[in-house]
Motif scaffolding. Structure first.
Motif, PDB file in Angstrom:
ATOM      1  N   UNK A  48       0.849  -1.192   0.000  1.00 26.99           N
ATOM      2  CA  UNK A  48       0.000   0.000   0.000  1.00 26.99           C
ATOM      3  C   UNK A  48       0.881   1.237   0.000  1.00 26.99           C
ATOM      4  N   UNK A  49       0.359   2.371  -0.506  1.00 28.75           N
ATOM      5  CA  UNK A  49       1.159   3.608  -0.475  1.00 28.75           C
ATOM      6  C   UNK A  49       1.630   3.964   0.928  1.00 28.75           C
ATOM      7  N   UNK A  50       0.777   3.721   1.937  1.00 29.21           N
ATOM      8  CA  UNK A  50       1.148   4.062   3.298  1.00 29.21           C
ATOM      9  C   UNK A  50       2.370   3.324   3.798  1.00 29.21           C
ATOM     10  N   UNK A  51       2.587   2.093   3.297  1.00 29.26           N
ATOM     11  CA  UNK A  51       3.743   1.306   3.737  1.00 29.26           C
ATOM     12  C   UNK A  51       5.055   1.874   3.218  1.00 29.26           C
ATOM     13  N   UNK A  52       4.984   2.721   2.198  1.00 24.38           N
ATOM     14  CA  UNK A  52       6.197   3.293   1.623  1.00 24.38           C
ATOM     15  C   UNK A  52       6.587   4.608   2.275  1.00 24.38           C
ATOM     16  N   UNK A  53       5.701   5.132   3.103  1.00 22.93           N
ATOM     17  CA  UNK A  53       5.956   6.420   3.739  1.00 22.93           C
ATOM     18  C   UNK A  53       6.408   6.242   5.177  1.00 22.93           C
ATOM     19  N   UNK A  54       7.231   7.160   5.648  1.00 22.26           N
ATOM     20  CA  UNK A  54       7.517   7.226   7.074  1.00 22.26           C
ATOM     21  C   UNK A  54       6.251   7.736   7.756  1.00 22.26           C
ATOM     22  N   UNK A  55       6.291   7.952   9.047  1.00 18.86           N
ATOM     23  CA  UNK A  55       5.119   8.459   9.756  1.00 18.86           C
ATOM     24  C   UNK A  55       4.652   9.750   9.095  1.00 18.86           C
ATOM     25  N   UNK A  56       3.421   9.770   8.550  1.00 16.73           N
ATOM     26  CA  UNK A  56       2.942  10.981   7.857  1.00 16.73           C
ATOM     27  C   UNK A  56       2.896  12.177   8.804  1.00 16.73           C
ATOM     28  N   UNK A  57       3.220  13.341   8.271  1.00 17.33           N
ATOM     29  CA  UNK A  57       3.193  14.562   9.062  1.00 17.33           C
ATOM     30  C   UNK A  57       2.304  15.613   8.398  1.00 17.33           C
ATOM     31  N   UNK A  58       2.551  15.862   7.118  1.00 18.05           N
ATOM     32  CA  UNK A  58       1.812  16.905   6.408  1.00 18.05           C
ATOM     33  C   UNK A  58       0.484  16.373   5.878  1.00 18.05           C
ATOM     34  N   UNK A  59      -0.382  17.295   5.452  1.00 15.63           N
ATOM     35  CA  UNK A  59      -1.644  16.895   4.832  1.00 15.63           C
ATOM     36  C   UNK A  59      -1.386  16.018   3.617  1.00 15.63           C
ATOM     37  N   UNK A  60      -0.427  16.413   2.816  1.00 20.25           N
ATOM     38  CA  UNK A  60      -0.121  15.648   1.603  1.00 20.25           C
ATOM     39  C   UNK A  60       0.306  14.228   1.949  1.00 20.25           C
ATOM     40  N   UNK A  61       1.159  14.081   2.954  1.00 21.28           N
ATOM     41  CA  UNK A  61       1.632  12.749   3.346  1.00 21.28           C
ATOM     42  C   UNK A  61       0.495  11.892   3.883  1.00 21.28           C
ATOM     43  N   UNK A  62      -0.379  12.486   4.686  1.00 21.94           N
ATOM     44  CA  UNK A  62      -1.523  11.726   5.209  1.00 21.94           C
ATOM     45  C   UNK A  62      -2.452  11.307   4.061  1.00 21.94           C
ATOM     46  N   UNK A  63      -2.663  12.212   3.127  1.00 16.54           N
ATOM     47  CA  UNK A  63      -3.533  11.885   1.986  1.00 16.54           C
ATOM     48  C   UNK A  63      -2.934  10.766   1.143  1.00 16.54           C
ATOM     49  N   UNK A  64      -1.643  10.874   0.869  1.00 19.04           N
ATOM     50  CA  UNK A  64      -0.983   9.856   0.050  1.00 19.04           C
ATOM     51  C   UNK A  64      -0.965   8.511   0.765  1.00 19.04           C
ATOM     52  N   UNK A  65      -0.796   8.541   2.090  1.00 15.96           N
ATOM     53  CA  UNK A  65      -0.792   7.294   2.854  1.00 15.96           C
ATOM     54  C   UNK A  65      -2.140   6.594   2.763  1.00 15.96           C
ATOM     55  N   UNK A  66      -3.199   7.369   2.579  1.00 12.61           N
ATOM     56  CA  UNK A  66      -4.545   6.806   2.439  1.00 12.61           C
ATOM     57  C   UNK A  66      -4.865   6.451   0.992  1.00 12.61           C
ATOM     58  N   UNK A  67      -3.954   6.770   0.082  1.00 10.31           N
ATOM     59  CA  UNK A  67      -4.175   6.449  -1.322  1.00 10.31           C
ATOM     60  C   UNK A  67      -5.264   7.280  -1.972  1.00 10.31           C
ATOM     61  N   UNK A 107      -9.056  11.198   6.717  1.00 11.66           N
ATOM     62  CA  UNK A 107      -7.640  10.829   6.818  1.00 11.66           C
ATOM     63  C   UNK A 107      -7.329  10.019   8.075  1.00 11.66           C
ATOM     64  N   UNK A 108      -8.334   9.800   8.920  1.00 11.51           N
ATOM     65  CA  UNK A 108      -8.111   9.027  10.145  1.00 11.51           C
ATOM     66  C   UNK A 108      -7.130   9.688  11.081  1.00 11.51           C
ATOM     67  N   UNK A 109      -7.225  11.008  11.234  1.00  8.42           N
ATOM     68  CA  UNK A 109      -6.258  11.762  12.037  1.00  8.42           C
ATOM     69  C   UNK A 109      -6.638  11.798  13.511  1.00  8.42           C
ATOM     70  N   UNK A 110      -5.651  11.642  14.365  1.00  5.06           N
ATOM     71  CA  UNK A 110      -5.845  11.947  15.770  1.00  5.06           C
ATOM     72  C   UNK A 110      -5.862  13.469  15.905  1.00  5.06           C
ATOM     73  N   UNK A 111      -6.236  13.962  17.074  1.00  4.77           N
ATOM     74  CA  UNK A 111      -6.242  15.410  17.271  1.00  4.77           C
ATOM     75  C   UNK A 111      -4.849  16.008  17.091  1.00  4.77           C
ATOM     76  N   UNK A 112      -3.851  15.352  17.665  1.00  9.98           N
ATOM     77  CA  UNK A 112      -2.482  15.859  17.544  1.00  9.98           C
ATOM     78  C   UNK A 112      -2.020  15.853  16.092  1.00  9.98           C
TER      79      UNK A 112
END
Length: 207
Positions: A48-67, A107-112
């Motif tokens: 999955x795209x998320x497996x190729x990313x380190x811990x997502x930080x930015x909006x773009x990274x979170x979006x890409x991790x979700x495909x 994006x399944x984001x926690x509050x933090x």
């Protein structure tokens, strides 16, 4: 797979012309693949795209991790695609309360994670510092615009945070004398420095 094999797979399976040197640059973290390249890369590597990313930080990274494509995420949160893309590019989220809730859900984001991804860390800290040192009730509305949390939950957390700060100050004042005055300043600064972490702790318990 060697970088050359990955580059061949991207071209053969997805029509993307990527040279082996670019693949190696991705591996070293020197450059980042586009959304299309990341999706194709995940296909070539059977993950999955998320497996190729380190811990997502930015909006773009979170979006890409979700495909998700930017256009799809914009549709889910109720924004025009170009408006969402501008927010993602600048790292500054300007959606309303309903859109913030939809974004966190999509994006399944926690509050933090939400606060970090939307670039609101300093703004949150400033609101919390003002809330505990003055009248917390005045900061429920500003805080509700920053965070996808029901207002009644925010009221409970802000009141408790305010009480904790005031209790800390009263306790140090009771020491008396010059050392007590110094302690008061230190205790207050220490509490305010860690106020965001304390807020997350209380908000987690309240949710």
């Amino acid at each position: 797979m060697a970088p050359g094999h990955v580059a061949y797979g991207l071209r053969a399976q997805y029509g993307l012309i990527v040279d082996p040197e670019t693949v190696m640059a991705w591996e070293r973290g020197e450059v980042s693949p586009t959304s299309a390249e990341l999706t194709a890369l995940a296909g070539v590597l059977w993950c999955s795209p998320g497996e190729l990313l380190a811990e997502p930080v930015t909006l773009r990274e979170h979006r890409m991790a979700r495909g998700l494509a930017a256009e799809e995420l914009a549709r889910r949160v109720g924004l025009e695609a170009n408006s969402y893309q501008k927010m993602e590019d600048t790292g500054r989220w300007k959606g309303n309360e309903r859109q913030s809730v939809a974004l966190a859900s999509a994006l399944g984001l926690t509050l933090a994670q939400f606060v970090t991804a939307t670039g609101k860390q300093e703004e949150l800290a400033e609101v919390l510092r003002s809330a505990v040192t003055t009248r917390w009730q005045a900061y429920v509305k500003p805080l509700s615009k920053l965070l996808p949390i029901p207002r009644q939950n925010l009221e409970h957390v802000l009141e408790q945070l305010h009480d904790d700060y005031q209790s800390r100050m009263v306790a140090t004042l009771s020491w008396g004398g010059a050392s007590g005055e110094a302690g008061t300043g230190d205790a207050g600064r220490e509490f305010l420095a860690g106020i965001v972490d304390h807020f997350w702790y209380l908000a987690g318990g309240a949710s």
